[in-house]
Design a protein around this motif. Structure first.
Motif, short mmCIF file in Angstrom:
data_model
loop_
_atom_site.label_atom_id
_atom_site.label_comp_id
_atom_site.label_asym_id
_atom_site.label_seq_id
_atom_site.Cartn_x
_atom_site.Cartn_y
_atom_site.Cartn_z
N ARG A 1 0.83 -1.21 0.00
CA ARG A 1 0.00 0.00 0.00
C ARG A 1 0.87 1.26 0.00
NH1 ARG A 1 -3.31 -3.20 3.38
NH2 ARG A 1 -2.36 -2.39 5.28
N GLU B 1 -3.97 -9.29 -5.28
CA GLU B 1 -5.21 -9.69 -4.64
C GLU B 1 -4.88 -10.57 -3.44
OE1 GLU B 1 -8.24 -8.70 -5.41
OE2 GLU B 1 -7.57 -7.53 -7.13
N ASP C 1 -16.31 -9.91 -1.78
CA ASP C 1 -15.63 -8.61 -1.86
C ASP C 1 -16.11 -7.62 -0.80
OD1 ASP C 1 -13.92 -9.24 -3.88
OD2 ASP C 1 -14.89 -8.03 -5.43
N LYS D 1 -13.43 -6.48 1.73
CA LYS D 1 -12.42 -5.63 1.11
C LYS D 1 -12.97 -4.24 0.84
CE LYS D 1 -8.80 -5.60 -2.38
NZ LYS D 1 -8.05 -6.39 -3.36
N PHE D 2 -14.21 -4.17 0.36
CA PHE D 2 -14.86 -2.88 0.10
C PHE D 2 -14.92 -2.06 1.39
CE2 PHE D 2 -17.77 -0.88 -3.09
CZ PHE D 2 -18.17 0.22 -2.33
N VAL E 1 -11.43 -0.82 2.42
CA VAL E 1 -11.04 0.33 1.61
C VAL E 1 -11.76 1.57 2.09
CG1 VAL E 1 -11.11 1.34 -0.70
CG2 VAL E 1 -10.40 -1.03 -0.41
N SER F 1 -19.04 3.39 -6.78
CA SER F 1 -17.81 2.63 -6.54
C SER F 1 -17.98 1.19 -7.01
CB SER F 1 -17.46 2.64 -5.05
OG SER F 1 -17.27 3.96 -4.59
N LEU G 1 -15.99 -0.73 -9.99
CA LEU G 1 -15.29 -2.00 -9.77
C LEU G 1 -15.67 -3.07 -10.78
CD1 LEU G 1 -15.44 -2.36 -5.87
CD2 LEU G 1 -13.36 -2.41 -7.26
N GLY H 1 -11.89 -2.12 -11.44
CA GLY H 1 -11.00 -2.88 -10.56
C GLY H 1 -10.55 -2.06 -9.36
N TRP H 2 -9.86 -2.72 -8.47
CA TRP H 2 -9.43 -2.10 -7.22
C TRP H 2 -8.31 -1.10 -7.39
CZ3 TRP H 2 -12.58 -2.64 -3.29
CH2 TRP H 2 -13.41 -3.77 -3.22
N TRP I 1 -8.18 2.67 -6.17
CA TRP I 1 -7.94 3.08 -4.78
C TRP I 1 -6.57 2.64 -4.32
CZ3 TRP I 1 -12.59 1.04 -6.48
CH2 TRP I 1 -13.71 1.88 -6.39
N GLN J 1 -6.07 -0.71 0.05
CA GLN J 1 -6.50 -2.05 -0.29
C GLN J 1 -6.76 -2.84 0.99
OE1 GLN J 1 -7.04 -3.32 -3.47
NE2 GLN J 1 -6.77 -1.22 -4.12
#
Length: 202
Positions: free
Chosen positions: A75, A92, A124, A127-128, A131, A184, A188, A195-196, A199, A202
């Motif tokens: 990151r 990932e 996901d 992870k969302f 973030v 968002s 994605l 995709g991620w 941002w 992560q």
């Protein structure tokens, strides 16, 4: 191999045990430090790589050096590289679901619905939320004065109107939490360049 051997040598000179602060005033004059630093950012690291080159990267990033290219180093690396226009791989890795704190958890149901709406996997959701916690702390009114990034997922002002229109939220404000979450999710899972990678967090 020659370059990597040189870097290993430089790690021995620069990264002292227990220290991780770059002292640009005390570098030997015979090295192009700017080139070396940029090369270190552009180097293609493997996730969880354990090497002296990673330790040198951590030295430049001013983070505690352990020589392991884990999520925290990735990151910080991506943030610094982005500032310099250097592309860095996005890895990932599984984010375990947990309580992300009340400020973020209040949006969980909206996130679940938005991910499903735009065809993303339920896996996901953690992870969302992670973030979101990193980007705004769950504050729908979060605003970055330097970048003008706004809202829960910190969309840039010049991109949000078009993204909102494409996601079915034309005219919505980035400070509208439901619109921000849905835009968002659209970004994605439906945008051709989605995709991620949009941002740093992560």
């Amino acid at each position: 191999m020659i370059i990597k051997s040189f870097l290993v040598f430089m790690v021995g000179l620069l990264v002292l045990p227990g220290t991780a602060k770059a002292d640009h005033n005390n570098y030997p004059p015979f090295v192009d430090w700017g080139m070396l630093e940029n090369w270190t950012y552009a180097y293609d690291y493997e996730m969880f790589e354990n090497s002296e080159v990673v330790e040198l990267l951590q030295f430049w990033l001013d983070i505690e050096p352990d020589g392991i290219y884990g999520p925290q180093t990735n990151r910080a690396h991506r943030q610094r590289a982005m500032e310099r226009g250097i592309t860095v791989s996005i890895y990932e890795y599984i984010v375990q679901d947990r309580d992300f704190g009340p400020a973020v958890e209040q949006w969980r149901n909206e996130v679940v619905a938005a991910i499903a709406r735009y065809g993303g996997p339920a896996s996901d959701v953690p992870k969302f939320l992670r973030v979101m916690r990193c980007e705004s702390g769950g504050d729908p009114n979060a605003y970055n004065e330097s970048s003008m990034a706004s809202g829960l997922m910190q969309h840039l002002a010049n991109y949000f109107p078009w993204r909102a229109k494409m996601a079915g939220f034309e005219g919505a404000s980035p400070f509208d939490p439901v619109a921000n979450i849905n835009v968002s999710a659209w970004l994605l899972y439906e945008h051709v360049a989605g995709g991620w990678g949009h941002w740093v967090c992560q």
